[in-house]
Write a protein that holds these residues in place. Structure first.
Motif, PDB file in Angstrom:
ATOM      1  N   THR A 744       0.807  -1.365  -0.060  1.00 28.33           N
ATOM      2  CA  THR A 744       0.092  -0.097  -0.014  1.00 28.33           C
ATOM      3  C   THR A 744       0.810   1.508  -0.031  1.00 28.33           C
ATOM      4  N   ASP A 745       1.888   1.183   0.846  1.00 36.23           N
ATOM      5  CA  ASP A 745       3.067   2.760   0.615  1.00 36.23           C
ATOM      6  C   ASP A 745       3.366   2.853  -0.151  1.00 36.23           C
ATOM      7  N   GLN A 746       3.982   1.691  -1.062  1.00 33.75           N
ATOM      8  CA  GLN A 746       5.011   2.063  -2.139  1.00 33.75           C
ATOM      9  C   GLN A 746       3.379   2.028  -3.462  1.00 33.75           C
ATOM     10  N   SER A 747       2.663   1.947  -3.207  1.00 31.38           N
ATOM     11  CA  SER A 747       2.071   1.759  -4.516  1.00 31.38           C
ATOM     12  C   SER A 747       1.209   3.269  -4.097  1.00 31.38           C
ATOM     13  N   LEU A 748       1.289   4.249  -3.362  1.00 32.58           N
ATOM     14  CA  LEU A 748       0.819   5.495  -2.708  1.00 32.58           C
ATOM     15  C   LEU A 748       1.757   6.226  -3.360  1.00 32.58           C
ATOM     16  N   ASP A 749       3.178   6.269  -3.204  1.00 30.54           N
ATOM     17  CA  ASP A 749       4.106   6.427  -3.799  1.00 30.54           C
ATOM     18  C   ASP A 749       4.613   7.113  -4.922  1.00 30.54           C
ATOM     19  N   ILE A 750       3.971   5.865  -5.720  1.00 32.62           N
ATOM     20  CA  ILE A 750       4.400   5.914  -7.375  1.00 32.62           C
ATOM     21  C   ILE A 750       2.851   6.890  -8.055  1.00 32.62           C
ATOM     22  N   ILE A 751       2.163   6.826  -7.208  1.00 31.28           N
ATOM     23  CA  ILE A 751       0.591   7.342  -7.525  1.00 31.28           C
ATOM     24  C   ILE A 751       0.994   8.834  -7.071  1.00 31.28           C
ATOM     25  N   LYS A 752       1.434   9.106  -6.105  1.00 29.43           N
ATOM     26  CA  LYS A 752       1.767  10.210  -5.526  1.00 29.43           C
ATOM     27  C   LYS A 752       2.821  10.902  -6.446  1.00 29.43           C
ATOM     28  N   ASN A 753       3.776   9.885  -7.146  1.00 30.94           N
ATOM     29  CA  ASN A 753       5.282  10.959  -8.284  1.00 30.94           C
ATOM     30  C   ASN A 753       3.922  11.577  -9.924  1.00 30.94           C
ATOM     31  N   SER A 754       3.078  10.486  -9.376  1.00 27.26           N
ATOM     32  CA  SER A 754       3.137  10.489 -11.255  1.00 27.26           C
ATOM     33  C   SER A 754       1.981  11.629 -11.198  1.00 27.26           C
ATOM     34  N   ILE A 755       1.294  11.639 -10.346  1.00 23.59           N
ATOM     35  CA  ILE A 755       0.871  13.145 -10.502  1.00 23.59           C
ATOM     36  C   ILE A 755       1.288  14.707 -10.530  1.00 23.59           C
ATOM     37  N   ASN A 756       2.563  14.176  -9.164  1.00 23.11           N
ATOM     38  CA  ASN A 756       3.257  15.682  -9.466  1.00 23.11           C
ATOM     39  C   ASN A 756       3.906  15.672 -10.871  1.00 23.11           C
ATOM     40  N   ILE A 757       4.477  14.906 -11.389  1.00 21.59           N
ATOM     41  CA  ILE A 757       5.291  14.401 -12.596  1.00 21.59           C
ATOM     42  C   ILE A 757       5.301  15.313 -13.605  1.00 21.59           C
ATOM     43  N   ILE A 758       3.420  14.199 -14.072  1.00 19.52           N
ATOM     44  CA  ILE A 758       2.552  14.647 -15.363  1.00 19.52           C
ATOM     45  C   ILE A 758       1.386  15.583 -15.670  1.00 19.52           C
ATOM     46  N   LYS A 759       1.316  16.279 -13.394  1.00 16.83           N
ATOM     47  CA  LYS A 759       0.619  17.782 -13.333  1.00 16.83           C
ATOM     48  C   LYS A 759      -0.527  17.408 -14.774  1.00 16.83           C
ATOM     49  N   LYS A 760      -1.240  16.376 -14.725  1.00 19.23           N
ATOM     50  CA  LYS A 760      -3.067  16.546 -15.668  1.00 19.23           C
ATOM     51  C   LYS A 760      -3.270  15.403 -14.584  1.00 19.23           C
ATOM     52  N   GLY A 761      -4.673  15.058 -15.833  1.00 21.55           N
ATOM     53  CA  GLY A 761      -5.445  13.932 -14.882  1.00 21.55           C
ATOM     54  C   GLY A 761      -4.884  12.764 -14.992  1.00 21.55           C
ATOM     55  N   VAL A 762      -5.487  11.762 -13.761  1.00 26.45           N
ATOM     56  CA  VAL A 762      -4.801  10.943 -13.473  1.00 26.45           C
ATOM     57  C   VAL A 762      -5.966  10.090 -13.333  1.00 26.45           C
ATOM     58  N   MET A 763      -5.667   8.339 -14.097  1.00 29.48           N
ATOM     59  CA  MET A 763      -6.900   8.021 -13.526  1.00 29.48           C
ATOM     60  C   MET A 763      -5.913   6.377 -13.204  1.00 29.48           C
ATOM     61  N   THR A 764      -6.368   5.323 -12.193  1.00 27.23           N
ATOM     62  CA  THR A 764      -5.809   4.774 -11.385  1.00 27.23           C
ATOM     63  C   THR A 764      -6.661   3.445 -10.365  1.00 27.23           C
ATOM     64  N   LEU A 765      -6.130   2.942 -11.134  1.00 28.88           N
ATOM     65  CA  LEU A 765      -7.871   1.015 -11.187  1.00 28.88           C
ATOM     66  C   LEU A 765      -7.060   0.358 -10.014  1.00 28.88           C
ATOM     67  N   PHE A 766      -8.177  -0.351  -9.090  1.00 29.74           N
ATOM     68  CA  PHE A 766      -7.965  -0.944  -8.265  1.00 29.74           C
ATOM     69  C   PHE A 766      -8.941  -2.361  -8.461  1.00 29.74           C
ATOM     70  N   THR A 767      -8.303  -3.215  -7.138  1.00 32.47           N
ATOM     71  CA  THR A 767      -8.717  -4.486  -7.522  1.00 32.47           C
ATOM     72  C   THR A 767      -9.852  -4.680  -5.791  1.00 32.47           C
ATOM     73  N   SER A 768     -10.101  -3.338  -5.023  1.00 28.20           N
ATOM     74  CA  SER A 768     -11.105  -3.414  -4.005  1.00 28.20           C
ATOM     75  C   SER A 768     -11.025  -2.535  -3.757  1.00 28.20           C
ATOM     76  N   TYR A 769     -12.684  -2.328  -2.840  1.00 31.33           N
ATOM     77  CA  TYR A 769     -12.888  -0.970  -2.534  1.00 31.33           C
ATOM     78  C   TYR A 769     -11.146  -0.349  -0.870  1.00 31.33           C
ATOM     79  N   ARG A 770     -10.914  -1.477  -0.580  1.00 33.16           N
ATOM     80  CA  ARG A 770     -10.335  -1.373   0.844  1.00 33.16           C
ATOM     81  C   ARG A 770      -8.852  -0.454   0.709  1.00 33.16           C
ATOM     82  N   ASP A 771      -8.458  -0.840  -0.784  1.00 31.95           N
ATOM     83  CA  ASP A 771      -6.998  -0.092  -1.522  1.00 31.95           C
ATOM     84  C   ASP A 771      -7.585   1.381  -1.992  1.00 31.95           C
ATOM     85  N   LEU A 772      -9.302   2.077  -2.648  1.00 29.90           N
ATOM     86  CA  LEU A 772      -9.299   2.513  -3.249  1.00 29.90           C
ATOM     87  C   LEU A 772      -9.945   3.457  -1.914  1.00 29.90           C
ATOM     88  N   ASN A 773     -10.310   3.345  -1.044  1.00 32.77           N
ATOM     89  CA  ASN A 773     -10.727   4.438  -0.041  1.00 32.77           C
ATOM     90  C   ASN A 773      -9.371   4.394   0.586  1.00 32.77           C
TER      91      ASN A 773
END
Length: 783
Positions: A744-773
């Protein structure tokens, strides 16, 4: 007219939906006397736990507001004084009242004993035709001002307005219908104060009926038939409609020419006119629905023929009928008659409905009555009988109830039925016979192949959208399955007993026998045989229960993903032996029933009440018995080289329920489709966004039997979106296993870095509501 001298309308905001673990963070309520607002209550509640970030965003309640608030016991004490013994009204009492009851028990010496009314249940009963029954949807539909939604006091005020408007609508509903609702509500035994409320309404309407005629409010209903009959007919070309400076260009603001759409439309029209078969893959954004819909309409007008359009999903089916066809009607001088047609199980059977409602105390449990309440207004006003238009009723969740009242091919007497002239199914099928376009789904398309076009009639032209689903769907639809529910539902239609009341075809036959005037010796023979069959039914049920319990157990012990494949009869000999025993039992039952039919056939028609109706029922039961025997025999002696056989089960809340199922599907559908479909039509179009592999249709064509055709047209239309320039796909292969504590922590780091680098709309796919929440909670708190 105020039916309650005083009442309180309330709403809660909470940290979540779990009554035991989550907390109330706001209570809002308004008090009315004689329908006039006299007081308000609005309090925040200081929570013991951190409030989820999405709740704060949803409600706009701040940490500071909650920090300065009183704790729950103090607020509950104030609220208890505010409500007194008044009737409580809220939208979804299952949530608000249960939450309050639990918190009252935890914090107060006095329990919550107030009576209550649920505007959610009232709206489901009286407004079954709107899209859903959320507070925001109802407020929009009834023109109620709802500002600051998801704040308790504002939602409470909107609910109060909703209650008053619903009350006006209920008073405008016909008295006989309200009386019928009251009768069913008494059986339903709901927690809400519905019976008392409806009694007040009915008494008021009975008094008013003596003074003036009751005026019924117009009800919004759907349709399944659309006709366009322009004053003049125009022979269009594809370019005149789709091209630059064409009809679409001149009628749509910011219209962008899509060359792929026009290319596909030209190909579809040419294919239909030349009686050929076309496979076309059209990428996202091509606009393929109009690219086949308009050519189909041009073709039907030029050749006076019928085109069947089949989709996989209900959403696309309804998009074509309720959005695309009205658009075409508004822009083009193309005459057409179009019908939205579904499988018979989607339609209400008036014969079964009236038998059920005729004596509800005898035919309904309290649970069933509570569900039937949501059908009464819909049944009164529906023009289609299509249950999907009733947003109050979930036919999957309440499948057993729906099966009791939905159209059934086996117990349909067709023209001999007294409801034939008003039958929804017969009406829509008659319209489909004469229509230019018939929009169906894949289930009906495949089912129709097995019944020799009994539903669709003869047709020469077929367009299949979402065609990539057919290879997976066809084996299941063209196969067989048998469950305990199938057998029990069949038996219940013949004979059932509930609350000491009997019902079913045999019971109606028994009553008619007793009332009819023919020889006593023959009458005794018939009654004795009916009694014998009822005894046999009671003895057969446990045998099927035992069998399907064994199937269920086998799947759970040796299966995977709720399935267990059987490759030959030696693998699980117990199944084969059990089916052999069931065949013997069923054959004996068949013989007994045949004896009954023989006795009945010897009676003079004019001496027996409703002879033809009972005769038709007996023939239907005979056919069903024969069908089930054939199914059992197939599973006892299958053609292993041509079919796949497997056992399965469904998850049941009742562990003792026989949840096993036996199944068969043909291994190859190509021959079936080639012989039963392609050889019987002139032209077909198969289209989807995902059919080809590397631009080739070889795999799809071979699975579908299309490679057997002499000539097959193929077309790939690229998406107008430039994915190379407009999108980037990131697949993180370096992450640990999702079960790893660091995932969870490592995937969140990747998502945050991607948002900061791209600075545009980002769609992330999850396989569980727990991870999404978790991700939402973490990312929402970022600066």
């Amino acid at each position: 007219m105020a039916f309650y001298n005083s009442y309180v309308v309330l709403d809660l905001e909470t940290t979540g939906f779990n009554v035991g673990e989550d907390e109330i963070i706001e209570i809002g309520a308004v008090k009315y006397e004689n329908n006039n607002l006299v007081d308000e209550f609005s309090e925040f509640v200081h929570p013991q736990k951190k409030v989820p970030e999405f709740i704060k965003q949803l409600t706009n309640i701040t940490d500071q507001q909650l920090a300065e608030a009183d704790n729950l016991p103090t607020v509950i004490e104030k609220f208890q004084k505010f409500i007194g013994n008044n009737l409580l009204i809220c939208h979804n009492t299952n949530f608000d009242i249960n939450f309050l009851k639990t918190k009252f028990d935890q914090t107060s010496s006095l329990p919550l004993i107030n009576k209550f009314i649920d505007t959610l249940k009232l709206s489901r009963i009286y407004l079954p035709f709107i899209g859903n029954h959320k507070l925001t949807t109802l407020c929009k539909f009834l023109d109620i001002d709802l500002q600051n939604a998801h704040r308790a006091i504002y939602d409470a005020k909107a609910t109060a307005n909703l209650f008053q408007k619903l009350e006006k609508l209920i008073c405008e509903t016909e008295l006989p219908l309200n009386n019928q609702l009251l009768q069913i509500a008494r059986i339903a035994d709901l927690e809400i104060d519905l019976v008392n409320y409806l009694e007040k309404i009915v008494r008021y309407q009975q008094h008013q009926a003596l003074l003036k005629k009751n005026k019924t409010k117009a009800v919004v209903t759907s349709r399944n038939y659309l006709k366009h009959d322009p004053e003049e007919f125009t022979e269009y070309t594809i370019s005149e409609i789709f091209d630059k400076d064409g009809i679409f260009y001149n009628n749509f603001r910011d219209y962008e020419l899509r060359s792929g759409q026009m290319q596909m439309a030209e190909a579809v029209l040419g294919n239909l006119l030349n009686d050929e078969v076309l496979l076309v893959e059209a990428g996202t954004g091509v606009g393929k629905s109009l690219a086949y819909l308009i050519p189909a309409l041009i073709h039907t007008n030029q050749n006076q023929c019928k085109v069947i359009i089949s989709t996989n999903t209900k959403n696309l089916q309804e998009q074509l009928f309720y959005k695309d066809l009205p658009l075409v009607k508004s822009l083009l001088n193309l005459p057409f008659e179009a019908v939205l047609l579904k499988g018979r199980r989607n339609y209400l059977c008036l014969k079964k409905w009236n038998e059920l409602i005729l004596d509800p105390e005898k035919n309904l449990t309290s649970y069933e009555a509570a569900i039937i309440l949501d059908l009464l207004v819909w049944e009164k006003y529906t023009k289609t009988g299509d249950i999907s238009e009733n947003s109050s009723f979930n036919e999957k969740r309440h499948a057993a109830i729906w099966k009791k009242i939905s159209a059934d091919q086996h117990f349909c007497n067709k023209r001999k039925c007294k409801f034939y002239n008003s039958c929804y199914l017969m009406d829509v099928r008659e319209k489909a016979e004469n229509a230019h376009l018939v929009i169906i789904n894949h289930h009906l398309l495949l089912a129709d192949l097995q019944t020799e076009n009994s539903a669709l009639g003869n047709y020469d032209y077929l367009i299949v959208d979402e065609a990539h689903n057919l290879p997976h769907l066809a084996p299941v639809e063209l196969g067989l399955s048998l469950s305990y529910a199938d057998i029990i539902n069949f038996f219940n239609q013949i004979y059932s007993i509930r609350n000491k009341f009997q019902s079913g075809s045999l019971v109606y036959l028994k009553v008619a026998t007793q009332k009819s005037k023919f020889k006593d010796t023959k009458k005794k023979q018939l009654l004795d045989k009916i009694a014998t069959i009822i005894e046999e039914i009671d003895s057969i049920k446990p045998k099927f229960s035992t069998f399907f319990l064994k199937v269920d157990k086998l799947v759970q012990e040796k299966g995977s993903h709720n399935k267990l494949r059987i490759h030959n009869e030696e693998e699980f000999p117990i199944i084969n032996e059990e089916i052999k025993n069931l065949l013997s039992v069923w054959e004996e039952f068949s013989n007994t029933f045949q004896n009954l039919v023989n006795i009945f056939s010897e009676i003079e028609k004019n001496l027996f009440i409703e002879y033809e109706t009972h005769s038709a029922n007996l023939r239907t039961i005979e056919q069903r018995i024969a069908e089930y025997y054939n199914i059992l025999f197939f599973f006892f002696n299958p053609t292993w080289e041509e079919n796949a056989l497997w056992l399965s089960h469904f998850n049941s809340t009742d562990k003792n329920y026989p949840a096993g199922i036996i199944n068969m599907a043909p291994l190859n559908i190509d021959e079936i489709l080639f012989n039963n479909l392609y050889n019987k039509i002139n032209s077909a179009v198969f289209t989807s966004a995902t059919m080809a592999i590397r631009g080739k249709f070889k795999y799809y064509a071979s699975r579908m039997g299309l490679d057997k055709l002499e000539y097959l047209n193929e077309l790939v239309v690229e998406s107008p979106f430039d994915y190379q320039k407009q999108s980037v796909v990131l697949v993180a292969g370096s992450l640990p296993d999702p079960k790893d504590k660091y995932f969870t922590d490592q995937s969140l780091d990747i998502i945050k870095n991607s948002i900061n680098i791209i600075k545009k709309g980002v769609m992330t796919l999850f396989t569980s509501y727990r991870d999404l929440n978790n991700a939402h909670e973490s990312l929402s708190s970022e600066e």
